[in-house]
Scaffold this motif. Structure first.
Motif: not given
Length: 291
Positions: A26, A28, A31-32, A35-36, A39, A96-99
């Motif tokens: 999870q 950063g 993150e690319n 895919d969430k 998870w 969900d760790h979105q900036r």
């Protein structure tokens, strides 16, 4: 570890110890490439790793704050209860760790509600602290502190006053401050070491990869000004056996996997050299200072 007051000797400054509770997939850095949507199909390690952090704190008689993803709290409510039952503070790390700087105010508001609901349901107590994923509150998000204040948060620890390729607000204050003139909300940035005009971050991967003396220097530096340090790490950082992500960029692999085996020992040393406690206790003292 609470500071001990001795007759004729000034008690050490209480510093904030914090854990950003997220699993190895999870972060950063990945993150690319992960895919969430995938998870739930990956091998979870956050529960065992967070339990290891709890054991480390118990060994050193230290209380801390666990900034937890709502995604984690929803799936592992018993873990959240163990954190609370051990006397630690539970706080929010978003869903969900979105900036934050990738969201609109409306999306951020919904993320705050979703995460807080999951964490409070698991913890059985109110959540009053927040940390943005990847310290992503900066000059691009002037609305973020407004949303946090409106949601009733007492404090945020979401700013990194450094320049970094993933985050950073270089011109932000170094110590706790009130980001809004008409709100009691306090922002407590993570601690940086100052070498002349240069600032160097000290927690997480910086602590793991660099000599511990740099973090010790930063803590002593801010404590000399009678201000608290704010330290953080992640449960996956004390897990050298975690799966490897072959598709990740080389820079991400170096940052994520280097010196994982050394982290627990370095943390034990750090916990023993300074006075550490929950972030809400640190914030209470900063609030009195800023009143």
């Amino acid at each position: 570890m609470m500071p001990r007051k001795m007759s004729g000797v000034k008690a050490p400054v209480l510093n904030g110890m914090s854990v950003d509770v997220e699993d190895w997939f999870q972060v950063g850095a990945f993150e690319n490439v992960i895919d969430k949507a995938d998870w739930d199909s990956l091998m979870p390690r956050v529960e065992a790793n967070t339990d290891a952090a709890l054991a480390l704190f118990a060994e050193r008689d230290t209380k801390a704050t666990f900034f937890t993803l709502g995604w984690v709290a929803h799936r592992y409510p018993a873990l959240i209860r163990r954190i609370v039952d051990a006397g630690h503070e539970i706080a929010s790390h978003g869903w969900d760790h979105q900036r934050v700087f990738t969201m609109t105010p409306d999306v951020f508001r919904a993320d705050l509600i979703r995460a807080r609901t999951a964490i409070e349901d698991a913890a059985g107590m109110a959540v009053t602290g927040y940390r943005a994923p990847s310290f992503s509150i900066d000059q691009r998000t002037p609305w973020a502190h407004v949303e946090l204040a409106d949601a009733g948060y007492a404090y945020s620890s979401s700013v990194a006053p450094v320049k970094h390729d993933h985050y950073g607000w270089l011109d932000a204050p170094r110590y706790g401050f009130k980001p809004l003139p008409d709100s009691a909300l306090i922002e407590v940035p993570v601690t940086v070491a100052k070498f002349g005009e240069r600032k160097l971050a000290t927690g997480g991967g910086f602590f793991r990869l660099l000599p511990a003396a740099i973090t010790d220097f930063a803590v002593r530096q801010v404590n000399r000004e009678d201000r608290p340090a704010m330290f953080y790490f992640h449960p996956w950082e004390i897990d050298p056996s975690q799966p490897r992500v072959d598709a990740a960029p080389m820079r991400s692999k170096i940052r994520h996997y280097s010196r994982l085996g050394a982290m627990a020992g370095k943390l034990r040393g750090l916990l023993g050299r300074h006075a550490w406690g929950r972030v809400d206790a640190v914030v209470a003292r900063e609030a009195a200072r800023l009143a």
